[in-house]
Write a protein that holds these residues in place. Structure first.
Motif, mmCIF file in Angstrom:
data_model
loop_
_atom_site.group_PDB
_atom_site.id
_atom_site.type_symbol
_atom_site.label_atom_id
_atom_site.label_comp_id
_atom_site.label_asym_id
_atom_site.label_seq_id
_atom_site.Cartn_x
_atom_site.Cartn_y
_atom_site.Cartn_z
ATOM 1 N N GLU A 4 0.811 -1.222 0.000
ATOM 2 C CA GLU A 4 0.000 0.000 0.000
ATOM 3 C C GLU A 4 0.847 1.276 0.000
ATOM 4 O O GLU A 4 0.459 2.277 -0.609
ATOM 5 C CB GLU A 4 -0.942 0.012 1.208
ATOM 6 C CG GLU A 4 -2.111 -0.955 1.108
ATOM 7 C CD GLU A 4 -1.793 -2.348 1.627
ATOM 8 O OE1 GLU A 4 -2.722 -3.112 1.906
ATOM 9 O OE2 GLU A 4 -0.591 -2.677 1.751
ATOM 10 N N LYS A 5 1.982 1.246 0.656
ATOM 11 C CA LYS A 5 2.792 2.462 0.736
ATOM 12 C C LYS A 5 3.366 2.862 -0.616
ATOM 13 O O LYS A 5 3.798 4.010 -0.807
ATOM 14 C CB LYS A 5 3.922 2.285 1.750
ATOM 15 C CG LYS A 5 5.079 1.414 1.307
ATOM 16 C CD LYS A 5 6.163 1.350 2.349
ATOM 17 C CE LYS A 5 7.324 0.461 1.917
ATOM 18 N NZ LYS A 5 7.993 0.981 0.692
ATOM 19 N N GLU A 6 3.347 1.949 -1.580
ATOM 20 C CA GLU A 6 3.875 2.230 -2.907
ATOM 21 C C GLU A 6 2.858 2.913 -3.816
ATOM 22 O O GLU A 6 3.190 3.292 -4.938
ATOM 23 C CB GLU A 6 4.349 0.932 -3.576
ATOM 24 C CG GLU A 6 5.525 0.253 -2.896
ATOM 25 C CD GLU A 6 6.811 1.048 -3.014
ATOM 26 O OE1 GLU A 6 6.943 1.794 -4.002
ATOM 27 O OE2 GLU A 6 7.663 0.945 -2.122
ATOM 28 N N LEU A 7 1.618 3.060 -3.348
ATOM 29 C CA LEU A 7 0.561 3.619 -4.184
ATOM 30 C C LEU A 7 -0.097 4.818 -3.526
ATOM 31 O O LEU A 7 -0.152 4.916 -2.299
ATOM 32 C CB LEU A 7 -0.499 2.546 -4.476
ATOM 33 C CG LEU A 7 -0.006 1.330 -5.253
ATOM 34 C CD1 LEU A 7 0.190 0.163 -4.302
ATOM 35 C CD2 LEU A 7 -0.970 0.946 -6.343
ATOM 36 N N SER A 8 -0.621 5.714 -4.369
ATOM 37 C CA SER A 8 -1.341 6.893 -3.865
ATOM 38 C C SER A 8 -2.810 6.606 -3.632
ATOM 39 O O SER A 8 -3.463 7.274 -2.832
ATOM 40 C CB SER A 8 -1.215 8.055 -4.859
ATOM 41 O OG SER A 8 0.128 8.441 -5.032
ATOM 42 N N ILE A 9 -3.345 5.608 -4.352
ATOM 43 C CA ILE A 9 -4.765 5.294 -4.247
ATOM 44 C C ILE A 9 -4.943 3.811 -3.958
ATOM 45 O O ILE A 9 -4.441 2.957 -4.694
ATOM 46 C CB ILE A 9 -5.533 5.653 -5.539
ATOM 47 C CG1 ILE A 9 -5.335 7.129 -5.895
ATOM 48 C CG2 ILE A 9 -7.020 5.333 -5.385
ATOM 49 C CD1 ILE A 9 -5.965 7.527 -7.220
ATOM 50 N N VAL A 10 -5.646 3.507 -2.873
ATOM 51 C CA VAL A 10 -6.007 2.138 -2.521
ATOM 52 C C VAL A 10 -7.505 2.125 -2.229
ATOM 53 O O VAL A 10 -7.971 2.819 -1.319
ATOM 54 C CB VAL A 10 -5.230 1.632 -1.283
ATOM 55 C CG1 VAL A 10 -5.682 0.215 -0.927
ATOM 56 C CG2 VAL A 10 -3.720 1.677 -1.533
ATOM 57 N N LEU A 11 -8.246 1.370 -3.006
ATOM 58 C CA LEU A 11 -9.692 1.277 -2.841
ATOM 59 C C LEU A 11 -10.075 -0.128 -2.398
ATOM 60 O O LEU A 11 -9.500 -1.108 -2.870
ATOM 61 C CB LEU A 11 -10.409 1.618 -4.163
ATOM 62 C CG LEU A 11 -10.050 2.965 -4.801
ATOM 63 C CD1 LEU A 11 -10.750 3.108 -6.147
ATOM 64 C CD2 LEU A 11 -10.412 4.114 -3.879
ATOM 65 N N TRP A 12 -11.023 -0.189 -1.507
ATOM 66 C CA TRP A 12 -11.515 -1.481 -1.025
ATOM 67 C C TRP A 12 -12.942 -1.708 -1.524
ATOM 68 O O TRP A 12 -13.765 -0.787 -1.494
ATOM 69 C CB TRP A 12 -11.494 -1.524 0.507
ATOM 70 C CG TRP A 12 -10.142 -1.875 1.051
ATOM 71 C CD1 TRP A 12 -9.010 -1.120 0.989
ATOM 72 C CD2 TRP A 12 -9.776 -3.074 1.726
ATOM 73 N NE1 TRP A 12 -7.957 -1.764 1.586
ATOM 74 C CE2 TRP A 12 -8.395 -2.972 2.052
ATOM 75 C CE3 TRP A 12 -10.463 -4.218 2.102
ATOM 76 C CZ2 TRP A 12 -7.703 -3.980 2.723
ATOM 77 C CZ3 TRP A 12 -9.776 -5.218 2.777
ATOM 78 C CH2 TRP A 12 -8.412 -5.099 3.083
ATOM 79 N N THR A 13 -13.219 -2.923 -1.968
ATOM 80 C CA THR A 13 -14.574 -3.230 -2.389
ATOM 81 C C THR A 13 -15.510 -3.189 -1.190
ATOM 82 O O THR A 13 -15.123 -3.536 -0.073
ATOM 83 C CB THR A 13 -14.662 -4.618 -3.044
ATOM 84 O OG1 THR A 13 -14.153 -5.610 -2.136
ATOM 85 C CG2 THR A 13 -13.859 -4.661 -4.340
ATOM 86 N N LYS A 14 -16.734 -2.740 -1.447
ATOM 87 C CA LYS A 14 -17.728 -2.622 -0.374
ATOM 88 C C LYS A 14 -19.073 -3.125 -0.889
ATOM 89 O O LYS A 14 -19.567 -2.662 -1.918
ATOM 90 C CB LYS A 14 -17.853 -1.173 0.091
ATOM 91 C CG LYS A 14 -18.879 -0.960 1.198
ATOM 92 C CD LYS A 14 -18.793 0.444 1.765
ATOM 93 C CE LYS A 14 -19.158 1.516 0.775
ATOM 94 N NZ LYS A 14 -19.199 2.879 1.376
#
Length: 214
Positions: free
Chosen positions: A153-163
């Motif tokens: 996660e620290k390598e990316l600016s955007i992390v989205l989780w399915t909901k």
């Protein structure tokens, strides 16, 4: 513009189907799971089955030289790719060198994808860690101490989780993407990139990214 984005969620929660509205003629799917994507029109996409580190690197190298034919790259999934890397390093290296090479290959993979001219989306299955007082938090699943529990996660600016959105009877009535971090997930996004619920639709996510960084 490539603001590489990670989509994390359990199997069946909408990770792969989030790519359904991307333009098929402009999208390449690096299919490390080597399975049919769960949406109509999948056969119209440029689908490349990836079963080795060599094949993955070869495809990324070719995409880096793309002259604008493709706008989107979907890696489905990071979890399967790390399993491919793990098997490769197990039979090729011994002891500490195995994990050194494993971490190096995953890191190089992320840097290679970041450098692509296309917008890159990566899917991953979560791994859950029990923290203090029985609190459970999810992270993108990956082997190796250096990359576990937030290393990806620290390598990316955007992390989205399915909901999954359920009605009062517990029946799923909608699929969304969560961009707000909480004590149970590692979601994150640039300030004010999103201001409401995010549809489970990578085309809309891409449009939001383009508008934000215009």
């Amino acid at each position: 513009m490539n603001v590489m984005t990670l989509i994390v969620g359990e199997s069946g929660s909408g990770k792969s189907s989030s790519a359904r509205n991307l333009p098929a003629d402009k999208t390449v799917i690096l299919n490390t799971e080597r399975k049919f994507m769960p949406f109509k029109g999948f056969k119209n996409f440029k689908n490349i089955d990836v079963s080795s580190v060599k094949k993955f690197n070869q495809v990324v190298s070719e995409l880096a030289k793309d002259d604008g034919k493709y706008e989107f790259v979907v890696v489905d999934s990071l979890t399967s790719f790390t399993e491919i890397v793990n098997k490769y390093t197990e039979v090729t290296f011994n002891g500490f060198e195995q994990w050194k090479q494993y971490n190096s290959i995953i890191y190089d993979m992320l840097q290679g994808l970041k450098s692509l001219p296309q917008q890159v989306f990566i899917t991953a299955i979560p791994e859950h860690l029990e923290k203090s007082l029985g609190e459970i938090k999810g992270y993108a699943r990956v082997k190796g101490k250096e990359l576990k529990y937030g290393g990806i996660e620290k390598e990316l600016s955007i992390v989205l989780w399915t909901k999954l959105v359920e009605d009062e009877d517990g029946i799923v009535v909608d699929y969304q993407l969560d961009y707000k971090p909480n004590k149970h997930n590692t979601a994150k996004s640039p300030h004010e990139l999103f201001d409401s619920d995010v549809p489970n639709d990578l085309l809309q996510v891409s449009n939001a990214i383009k508008e934000y960084y215009a």
